[in-house]
Every structure is written in C-alpha cells, then in structure tokens.
Motif scaffolding. Structure first.
Motif, PDB file in Angstrom:
ATOM      1  N   HIS A 121      31.304  -5.410 112.717  1.00 19.58           N
ATOM      2  CA  HIS A 121      32.254  -6.085 111.835  1.00 19.58           C
ATOM      3  C   HIS A 121      33.279  -5.049 111.512  1.00 19.58           C
ATOM      4  O   HIS A 121      34.553  -5.492 111.578  1.00 19.58           O
ATOM      5  N   GLY A 122      32.873  -3.832 111.288  1.00 19.49           N
ATOM      6  CA  GLY A 122      34.099  -2.803 111.066  1.00 19.49           C
ATOM      7  C   GLY A 122      34.792  -2.607 112.137  1.00 19.49           C
ATOM      8  O   GLY A 122      36.144  -2.541 112.113  1.00 19.49           O
ATOM      9  N   LEU A 123      34.338  -2.217 113.295  1.00 20.23           N
ATOM     10  CA  LEU A 123      35.079  -2.032 114.801  1.00 20.23           C
ATOM     11  C   LEU A 123      35.685  -3.277 115.220  1.00 20.23           C
ATOM     12  O   LEU A 123      36.654  -3.248 116.036  1.00 20.23           O
ATOM     13  N   ASP A 124      35.363  -4.408 114.819  1.00 22.63           N
ATOM     14  CA  ASP A 124      36.118  -5.669 115.175  1.00 22.63           C
ATOM     15  C   ASP A 124      37.276  -6.205 114.029  1.00 22.63           C
ATOM     16  O   ASP A 124      37.557  -7.254 114.258  1.00 22.63           O
ATOM     17  N   SER A 125      37.394  -5.422 112.972  1.00 23.50           N
ATOM     18  CA  SER A 125      38.091  -5.894 111.802  1.00 23.50           C
ATOM     19  C   SER A 125      39.540  -6.039 112.185  1.00 23.50           C
ATOM     20  O   SER A 125      40.096  -5.163 113.269  1.00 23.50           O
ATOM     21  N   ALA A 128      43.429  -2.351 111.122  1.00 27.63           N
ATOM     22  CA  ALA A 128      43.365  -1.034 111.867  1.00 27.63           C
ATOM     23  C   ALA A 128      42.572   0.125 111.030  1.00 27.63           C
ATOM     24  O   ALA A 128      42.093   0.942 111.369  1.00 27.63           O
ATOM     25  N   ALA A 129      43.128   0.120 109.737  1.00 20.31           N
ATOM     26  CA  ALA A 129      42.662   1.193 108.813  1.00 20.31           C
ATOM     27  C   ALA A 129      41.093   1.202 108.559  1.00 20.31           C
ATOM     28  O   ALA A 129      40.390   1.968 108.631  1.00 20.31           O
ATOM     29  N   ARG A 130      40.514   0.006 108.568  1.00 16.86           N
ATOM     30  CA  ARG A 130      38.937  -0.056 108.795  1.00 16.86           C
ATOM     31  C   ARG A 130      38.619  -0.003 109.897  1.00 16.86           C
ATOM     32  O   ARG A 130      37.312   0.861 109.868  1.00 16.86           O
ATOM     33  N   ARG A 131      39.173  -0.353 111.044  1.00 16.98           N
ATOM     34  CA  ARG A 131      38.687  -0.086 112.284  1.00 16.98           C
ATOM     35  C   ARG A 131      38.430   1.643 112.304  1.00 16.98           C
ATOM     36  O   ARG A 131      37.598   2.282 112.834  1.00 16.98           O
ATOM     37  N   GLN A 132      39.561   2.258 111.915  1.00 15.55           N
ATOM     38  CA  GLN A 132      39.581   3.671 112.168  1.00 15.55           C
ATOM     39  C   GLN A 132      38.574   4.164 111.153  1.00 15.55           C
ATOM     40  O   GLN A 132      38.117   5.419 111.658  1.00 15.55           O
ATOM     41  N   GLN A 133      38.177   3.777 110.030  1.00 17.22           N
ATOM     42  CA  GLN A 133      37.567   4.550 109.089  1.00 17.22           C
ATOM     43  C   GLN A 133      36.018   4.291 109.498  1.00 17.22           C
ATOM     44  O   GLN A 133      35.139   5.094 109.626  1.00 17.22           O
ATOM     45  N   THR A 134      35.782   3.042 110.314  1.00 18.34           N
ATOM     46  CA  THR A 134      34.348   2.873 111.011  1.00 18.34           C
ATOM     47  C   THR A 134      34.287   4.073 112.133  1.00 18.34           C
ATOM     48  O   THR A 134      33.059   4.455 112.335  1.00 18.34           O
ATOM     49  N   ALA A 135      35.277   4.318 112.876  1.00 21.09           N
ATOM     50  CA  ALA A 135      35.230   4.876 113.937  1.00 21.09           C
ATOM     51  C   ALA A 135      34.872   6.504 113.486  1.00 21.09           C
ATOM     52  O   ALA A 135      34.247   7.136 114.129  1.00 21.09           O
ATOM     53  N   LEU A 136      35.235   6.765 112.181  1.00 19.95           N
ATOM     54  CA  LEU A 136      34.846   8.090 111.728  1.00 19.95           C
ATOM     55  C   LEU A 136      33.514   8.042 110.874  1.00 19.95           C
ATOM     56  O   LEU A 136      33.348   9.118 110.435  1.00 19.95           O
TER      57      LEU A 136
END
Length: 332
Positions: A121-125, A128-136
């Motif tokens: 869900h985070g990576l598909d959000s 962009a800020a949430r996707r980046q946070q999930t990536a980290l």
C-alpha cells in the motif's frame, strides 16, 4: 418441449428458466393440460440468444432491451462493456501481482502477510512522500522483489532515488531488477539500467553490458556511462556517440579519458574519437566536442592529434585545439 428437457438440452437450470419467465425474458409459448410450461422451437432459440448475450457480460435487463428494442444499437453498450472489462482485468492483474509478492516473500505467519500488504500500500500510494518514506523502511523488512517492482514503475525521481538506494543495500537485487531490461516499455528499461548502475558486482556489470545494445538512446546512454565507469570498453562506441551528439558529452568524455589511462584501452578510445573527428558529417560543433574529449586522454596519446586539429580549416576548432594542446603540453 417441457422445462426439464429444455434444461437438459440447453444447460440452463430449471430455476433460471423460471426466472426468465418471471422477468418476461423467455416466456414459454404454451402450457400443457396439466399447466406445465411448454417451450416451442422459437422459445428455445431465444434461450440460446439470452445465454449468448450473458456470455458477453450483459445484465438480464440489458439483454431484454437488446432483444425487444428493434432500434437498439449494440456499439455503445459493447464499448461500455469493453471499458468495464478492461478495468476489471487491471484490478485482477494488480491483485495477482500483490498475491505473487506476498507468496514470493514466503511469510511464516499472518502478521508477516499484513506487513507486506502494508508495504505494498505504501509503495502504491498516490503520495510521492509516502512512497519515499516506505522506500526508506529498513531494508530487511522490504522484500527485494517489491523494491524491484516499485523501481521499475516509479516515475518520481526522488522516490526512484530512495528505492534504488534501498535496493543497493538488499541482497540479490540484480536478479530482481534485470528482467526489466526486456520490457517493451522503454521507461521500464531505463529505470532498470539506472537501478543496475547503483548495484555492485559482476552480474550488474554484465546486465549493463547487455543494455548497450538497446535500441533507445535513453536506455543505451546511461548503460554506457555506468559500464564505462566500471572499466568496460564495450561502452566506447556509445560514449563516443554521446560526445558527437552532445548528450552528456562532458561526462562521457571524462569516462573515455579514464578508460584511456589504461594502456590496453588507449588506442581504442583514441581511434574512435579520431575517426569521428575525420568523418565528413562532423561539423565544427561536433569537432569541438571531440577535441575537448581528446583533451581528457593522457597527453602522450592526445597531443599529436590536438596539434593536427590546431591546423583545422575551421578557425573555432583550430583555436580550441591549440589552447588544449598548450595546456596538455605543460602537463607532459
């Protein structure tokens, strides 16, 4: 023909046939003396028409209209059905990818499944800020296949950078992202190359070498920069072409200079640059860029060529070559 026999021959249950009758969709033409439904040949033909339209995804209401309204045209309805079906297939493909991601991570318990779903869900959000946070998220918590899939789909440069950073710290990242090089989508292939460029090891180097043959320059060029930086002379033709075309030419020239510092590679780099400078199609701007690239090579290789170019018929080329020869001459 009675309802039981119609059901056996048509494959439509007696319950559904009664439902068709109640809706007025297929009403039997007659009744027996005992009051049983009796279907004619035309009734049975209509049953098959109904079933055929149902197989296209039409509702019973839509089927009734299609069969009764002589002015009804199917194009609009069929077009709508196509769009709805495409949307459903897209959702099914998304679900399938999600299930495969969960399966590939081999979660030992439901808490692990829930964690992976949360990551998805985070990576598909849409954020962009949430996707980046999930990536980290700590690398050990994110299955490498999820990272690779997200990298190949990500178009935000900041998020993509965070994802590549995470992949570089994961194990077996090359095997997960390299299949993107075979995608029909050029953006996916380019993202795969950028990810591979940040991965260490011979496997990543080999994959980047394969990308040098890509038909699209936006894939081929970053592959050449990464391959050349790793010492691969297979990148020389593309790097020289980048200088000629003025595409990241300064970076390409620096890498060519680094490759030429190895005596085994110097002649190949020098020969490629000289051949382009002598090409009939090389205008003054191209020859100036090639001259500047030559200045990145070791003086012993570059000086003789620069001195010849200092006598070029084009005054601008000659001046640049003369100035660069003077600088290199002081270094030698």
């Amino acid at each position: 023909m009675l309802i039981g026999e119609v059901s056996r021959r048509s494959g439509v249950s007696t319950r559904m046939l009664r439902h068709y009758d109640a809706l007025g969709l297929v009403r039997p033409t007659g009744r027996t003396v005992g009051g049983y439904r009796e279907y004619s040949t035309e009734d049975i033909r209509r049953i098959f028409h109904v079933e055929s339209l149902r197989s296209l995804g039409l509702s019973l209401r839509q089927i009734g209209r299609a069969l009764e309204d002589r002015t009804f045209t199917p194009s609009t309805l069929v077009g709508d059905l196509i769009r709805r079906t495409e949307d459903r297939l897209a959702r099914e493909r998304e679900l399938l990818a999600r299930l495969r991601a969960v399966d590939a991570s081999a979660p030992p318990g439901w808490q692990d499944v829930l964690r992976i779903v949360e990551l998805l869900h985070g990576l598909d959000s849409p954020s962009a800020a949430r996707r980046q946070q999930t990536a980290l998220t700590p690398t050990e918590e994110v299955p490498v296949d999820l990272l690779a899939g997200a990298i190949l789909a990500e178009d935000d440069p900041h998020v993509a950078g965070a994802l590549r950073w995470a992949l570089a710290r994961a194990e077996d990242g090359v095997a997960s992202v390299a299949p993107g090089l075979r995608s029909a989508d050029v953006d996916v292939r380019r993202r795969a190359v950028l990810a591979l460029a940040e991965l260490p090891g011979d496997e990543a180097t080999a994959a980047l070498a394969d990308a040098l043959a890509d038909d699209d320059p936006t894939v081929r060029r970053p592959a050449a920069l990464a391959s050349g930086a790793r010492g691969s002379t297979a990148a020389v033709p593309t790097l020289v072409a980048m200088v000629v075309e003025g595409a990241n030419d300064m970076e390409a020239a620096e890498i060519l200079g680094a490759l030429a510092r190895d005596p085994e590679h110097a002649d190949r780099v020098l020969g490629a640059l000289v051949a382009e400078a002598a090409a009939p199609t090389a205008d003054a701007a191209v020859r100036i860029r090639l001259t500047q690239a030559l200045a990145e090579l070791p003086p012993s290789a570059a000086l003789p060529v620069l001195r010849r170019l200092a006598e070029d018929d084009d005054r601008a080329v000659a001046l640049v070559a003369e100035a660069l020869a003077g600088v290199l001459g002081k270094r030698s």
